[in-house]
Design a protein around this motif. Structure first.
Motif, PDB file in Angstrom:
ATOM      1  N   VAL A 161     -30.112  13.854 -16.964  1.00 13.75           N
ATOM      2  CA  VAL A 161     -30.998  13.713 -17.898  1.00 13.75           C
ATOM      3  C   VAL A 161     -31.302  12.411 -18.653  1.00 13.75           C
ATOM      4  CG1 VAL A 161     -31.928  14.972 -19.983  1.00 13.75           C
ATOM      5  CG2 VAL A 161     -30.789  16.223 -18.241  1.00 13.75           C
ATOM      6  N   HIS A 162     -30.148  11.797 -19.052  1.00 11.42           N
ATOM      7  CA  HIS A 162     -30.169  10.479 -19.632  1.00 11.42           C
ATOM      8  C   HIS A 162     -28.712  10.073 -19.873  1.00 11.42           C
ATOM      9  CE1 HIS A 162     -31.227   7.608 -22.706  1.00 11.42           C
ATOM     10  NE2 HIS A 162     -30.306   7.907 -23.415  1.00 11.42           N
ATOM     11  N   HIS A 163     -28.560   8.639 -19.525  1.00 12.93           N
ATOM     12  CA  HIS A 163     -27.192   8.032 -19.803  1.00 12.93           C
ATOM     13  C   HIS A 163     -27.341   6.359 -20.383  1.00 12.93           C
ATOM     14  CE1 HIS A 163     -28.073   5.184 -16.717  1.00 12.93           C
ATOM     15  NE2 HIS A 163     -28.966   5.789 -16.301  1.00 12.93           N
ATOM     16  N   GLU A 164     -26.286   6.231 -20.922  1.00 12.97           N
ATOM     17  CA  GLU A 164     -26.190   4.898 -21.637  1.00 12.97           C
ATOM     18  C   GLU A 164     -24.813   4.516 -21.442  1.00 12.97           C
ATOM     19  OE1 GLU A 164     -26.302   2.958 -26.021  1.00 12.97           O
ATOM     20  OE2 GLU A 164     -27.495   4.922 -25.747  1.00 12.97           O
ATOM     21  N   THR A 165     -24.663   3.035 -20.939  1.00 15.84           N
ATOM     22  CA  THR A 165     -23.525   2.252 -20.575  1.00 15.84           C
ATOM     23  C   THR A 165     -23.352   1.112 -22.073  1.00 15.84           C
ATOM     24  OG1 THR A 165     -23.713   2.761 -18.482  1.00 15.84           O
ATOM     25  CG2 THR A 165     -22.055   1.358 -19.009  1.00 15.84           C
ATOM     26  N   VAL A 166     -22.069   0.960 -22.299  1.00 14.01           N
ATOM     27  CA  VAL A 166     -21.592   0.058 -23.076  1.00 14.01           C
ATOM     28  C   VAL A 166     -20.436  -0.565 -22.572  1.00 14.01           C
ATOM     29  CG1 VAL A 166     -22.906   0.963 -25.221  1.00 14.01           C
ATOM     30  CG2 VAL A 166     -20.514   1.790 -24.904  1.00 14.01           C
ATOM     31  N   GLU A 167     -19.877  -1.590 -23.364  1.00 14.21           N
ATOM     32  CA  GLU A 167     -18.399  -2.173 -23.231  1.00 14.21           C
ATOM     33  C   GLU A 167     -17.775  -2.117 -24.445  1.00 14.21           C
ATOM     34  OE1 GLU A 167     -17.297  -4.357 -20.823  1.00 14.21           O
ATOM     35  OE2 GLU A 167     -18.851  -3.988 -19.485  1.00 14.21           O
ATOM     36  N   VAL A 168     -16.632  -1.377 -24.341  1.00 15.12           N
ATOM     37  CA  VAL A 168     -15.562  -1.060 -25.265  1.00 15.12           C
ATOM     38  C   VAL A 168     -14.204  -1.655 -25.210  1.00 15.12           C
ATOM     39  CG1 VAL A 168     -14.267   0.754 -26.377  1.00 15.12           C
ATOM     40  CG2 VAL A 168     -16.596   0.994 -25.694  1.00 15.12           C
ATOM     41  N   GLY A 169     -14.122  -2.686 -25.779  1.00 19.54           N
ATOM     42  CA  GLY A 169     -12.916  -3.579 -25.521  1.00 19.54           C
ATOM     43  C   GLY A 169     -12.658  -4.101 -24.042  1.00 19.54           C
ATOM     44  N   VAL A 216     -18.577  11.665 -21.226  1.00 24.92           N
ATOM     45  CA  VAL A 216     -18.113  10.136 -21.351  1.00 24.92           C
ATOM     46  C   VAL A 216     -16.800   9.650 -20.166  1.00 24.92           C
ATOM     47  CG1 VAL A 216     -17.189   8.440 -22.933  1.00 24.92           C
ATOM     48  CG2 VAL A 216     -18.545  10.324 -23.812  1.00 24.92           C
ATOM     49  N   THR A 217     -17.370   8.729 -19.598  1.00 19.60           N
ATOM     50  CA  THR A 217     -16.514   8.188 -18.396  1.00 19.60           C
ATOM     51  C   THR A 217     -16.053   6.955 -19.033  1.00 19.60           C
ATOM     52  OG1 THR A 217     -17.393   9.468 -16.857  1.00 19.60           O
ATOM     53  CG2 THR A 217     -16.225   7.949 -15.860  1.00 19.60           C
ATOM     54  N   ALA A 218     -14.824   6.281 -18.739  1.00 22.79           N
ATOM     55  CA  ALA A 218     -14.402   4.847 -18.910  1.00 22.79           C
ATOM     56  C   ALA A 218     -14.090   4.462 -17.454  1.00 22.79           C
ATOM     57  CB  ALA A 218     -13.195   4.950 -20.040  1.00 22.79           C
ATOM     58  N   PHE A 219     -14.366   3.377 -17.348  1.00 28.99           N
ATOM     59  CA  PHE A 219     -14.235   2.631 -16.011  1.00 28.99           C
ATOM     60  C   PHE A 219     -13.076   1.537 -16.220  1.00 28.99           C
ATOM     61  CE2 PHE A 219     -18.203   4.529 -15.967  1.00 28.99           C
ATOM     62  CZ  PHE A 219     -18.150   5.289 -14.540  1.00 28.99           C
ATOM     63  N   GLY A 220     -11.934   1.992 -16.534  1.00 32.56           N
ATOM     64  CA  GLY A 220     -10.897   1.083 -16.726  1.00 32.56           C
ATOM     65  C   GLY A 220     -10.052   1.621 -18.151  1.00 32.56           C
ATOM     66  N   PRO A 221      -9.114   1.025 -18.480  1.00 33.17           N
ATOM     67  CA  PRO A 221      -8.300   1.104 -19.679  1.00 33.17           C
ATOM     68  C   PRO A 221      -8.936   0.855 -20.819  1.00 33.17           C
ATOM     69  CG  PRO A 221      -7.658  -1.026 -18.989  1.00 33.17           C
ATOM     70  CD  PRO A 221      -8.685  -0.277 -17.786  1.00 33.17           C
ATOM     71  N   LEU A 222      -8.853   1.832 -21.809  1.00 33.07           N
ATOM     72  CA  LEU A 222      -9.527   1.692 -23.073  1.00 33.07           C
ATOM     73  C   LEU A 222      -8.592   1.229 -23.966  1.00 33.07           C
ATOM     74  CD1 LEU A 222     -11.737   4.955 -23.265  1.00 33.07           C
ATOM     75  CD2 LEU A 222     -12.463   2.648 -23.042  1.00 33.07           C
ATOM     76  N   PRO A 223      -9.028   0.233 -25.271  1.00 37.85           N
ATOM     77  CA  PRO A 223      -8.322   0.051 -26.224  1.00 37.85           C
ATOM     78  C   PRO A 223      -7.984   1.123 -27.179  1.00 37.85           C
ATOM     79  CG  PRO A 223     -10.314  -0.962 -26.613  1.00 37.85           C
ATOM     80  CD  PRO A 223     -10.263  -0.178 -25.163  1.00 37.85           C
ATOM     81  N   ARG A 224      -6.624   1.151 -27.539  1.00 34.33           N
ATOM     82  CA  ARG A 224      -6.393   2.479 -28.701  1.00 34.33           C
ATOM     83  C   ARG A 224      -6.924   1.922 -30.024  1.00 34.33           C
ATOM     84  NH1 ARG A 224      -3.411   6.155 -26.165  1.00 34.33           N
ATOM     85  NH2 ARG A 224      -2.068   5.267 -24.273  1.00 34.33           N
ATOM     86  N   GLY A 225      -7.293   2.923 -31.010  1.00 31.50           N
ATOM     87  CA  GLY A 225      -7.496   2.556 -32.102  1.00 31.50           C
ATOM     88  C   GLY A 225      -8.914   3.299 -32.856  1.00 31.50           C
ATOM     89  N   GLU A 239     -11.387   1.947 -34.044  1.00 32.25           N
ATOM     90  CA  GLU A 239     -12.634   1.133 -33.813  1.00 32.25           C
ATOM     91  C   GLU A 239     -13.210   1.596 -32.533  1.00 32.25           C
ATOM     92  OE1 GLU A 239     -16.262  -0.717 -34.168  1.00 32.25           O
ATOM     93  OE2 GLU A 239     -14.748  -0.302 -35.649  1.00 32.25           O
ATOM     94  N   ALA A 240     -12.605   1.683 -31.438  1.00 35.31           N
ATOM     95  CA  ALA A 240     -12.858   2.115 -29.924  1.00 35.31           C
ATOM     96  C   ALA A 240     -13.382   3.424 -30.185  1.00 35.31           C
ATOM     97  CB  ALA A 240     -11.607   1.972 -28.983  1.00 35.31           C
ATOM     98  N   ARG A 255     -14.700   5.047 -32.582  1.00 38.86           N
ATOM     99  CA  ARG A 255     -15.959   5.227 -33.058  1.00 38.86           C
ATOM    100  C   ARG A 255     -17.064   4.938 -32.434  1.00 38.86           C
ATOM    101  NH1 ARG A 255     -13.192   3.944 -37.814  1.00 38.86           N
ATOM    102  NH2 ARG A 255     -13.534   1.528 -37.456  1.00 38.86           N
ATOM    103  N   GLU A 256     -16.802   3.887 -31.613  1.00 39.65           N
ATOM    104  CA  GLU A 256     -17.530   3.079 -30.576  1.00 39.65           C
ATOM    105  C   GLU A 256     -17.959   4.330 -29.473  1.00 39.65           C
ATOM    106  OE1 GLU A 256     -17.309  -0.887 -29.047  1.00 39.65           O
ATOM    107  OE2 GLU A 256     -15.862  -1.274 -30.277  1.00 39.65           O
ATOM    108  N   ILE A 257     -17.022   4.999 -29.019  1.00 41.59           N
ATOM    109  CA  ILE A 257     -17.361   5.920 -27.920  1.00 41.59           C
ATOM    110  C   ILE A 257     -17.869   7.108 -28.410  1.00 41.59           C
ATOM    111  CG2 ILE A 257     -16.048   7.398 -26.340  1.00 41.59           C
ATOM    112  CD1 ILE A 257     -13.889   5.143 -26.128  1.00 41.59           C
ATOM    113  N   ASP A 258     -17.468   7.636 -29.669  1.00 40.10           N
ATOM    114  CA  ASP A 258     -18.166   8.853 -30.395  1.00 40.10           C
ATOM    115  C   ASP A 258     -19.646   8.567 -30.642  1.00 40.10           C
ATOM    116  OD1 ASP A 258     -15.880  10.050 -30.287  1.00 40.10           O
ATOM    117  OD2 ASP A 258     -15.300   9.804 -32.330  1.00 40.10           O
ATOM    118  N   ALA A 259     -19.876   7.270 -31.219  1.00 38.30           N
ATOM    119  CA  ALA A 259     -21.388   6.914 -31.357  1.00 38.30           C
ATOM    120  C   ALA A 259     -22.212   6.853 -30.131  1.00 38.30           C
ATOM    121  CB  ALA A 259     -21.230   5.380 -32.168  1.00 38.30           C
ATOM    122  N   LEU A 260     -21.473   6.445 -28.861  1.00 34.32           N
ATOM    123  CA  LEU A 260     -22.275   6.391 -27.673  1.00 34.32           C
ATOM    124  C   LEU A 260     -22.529   7.874 -27.195  1.00 34.32           C
ATOM    125  CD1 LEU A 260     -23.381   5.123 -25.031  1.00 34.32           C
ATOM    126  CD2 LEU A 260     -20.773   5.278 -24.203  1.00 34.32           C
TER     127      LEU A 260
END
Length: 168
Positions: free
Chosen positions: A109-117, A137-146, A148-149, A151-156
């Protein structure tokens, strides 16, 4: 008679095992004697022995074709589930693969992609077979812990849900 043309028919002994109301849009014979069948709401694996699998489109992330091995590999939306290879009898798969791709995309229906760390993260809203919507939500690699990351994922995820009227 080519087995991948829309005018081709599933063998009656196979078609008899399709769930009621599931009309083949495209299909491909597999080397194990079963057929991979694209219907409006699902991918079905069926043979003369009966129904082997029925998978709704929202459960499939994508598929890839390896012409050397005649293998169509399904990658699941649930990345915990191992990829599923479908070894096909023929390499004439254009109708099958294009129809399958169209049906998988119809669940998006809808998608958006961002870079996180430095890692690509995608949020997607998909439609289940019953019409209900959900986000993933799918991460295509390792995500930084913390925080800020996080918050970015939740906002996405919040943005893609709000874009289609989902709240909460």
């Amino acid at each position: 008679m080519p087995i991948f043309r829309r005018s081709a028919r599933l063998p009656d002994a196979v078609a008899a095992h399709l769930p009621k109301g599931d009309r083949p849009l495209a299909f491909a014979a597999m080397t194990n004697g079963s057929y991979a069948v694209v219907v409006r709401d699902a991918l079905i694996v069926v043979g003369e022995d009966g129904l082997g699998q029925r998978t709704a489109w929202h459960e499939i992330e994508n598929g890839s074709w390896d012409g050397e091995t005649r293998t169509f590999t399904i990658t699941w939306a649930d990345r915990e589930r191992p990829d599923q290879p479908l070894v096909l009898e023929s390499d004439e798969v254009e109708v099958f693969t294009s129809t399958l791709r169209e049906r998988v995309q119809s669940s998006v229906v809808h998608h958006e992609t961002v870079e996180v760390g430095g890692t690509r993260v995608r949020a997607i809203v998909r439609r289940r077979e019953d019409g209900s919507l959900y986000s993933q939500v799918t991460a295509f690699g390792p995500l930084p812990r913390g925080e800020e990351a996080d918050r970015e994922i939740d906002a996405l995820e919040r943005r893609v849900r709000e874009a289609v009227g989902l709240t909460g």
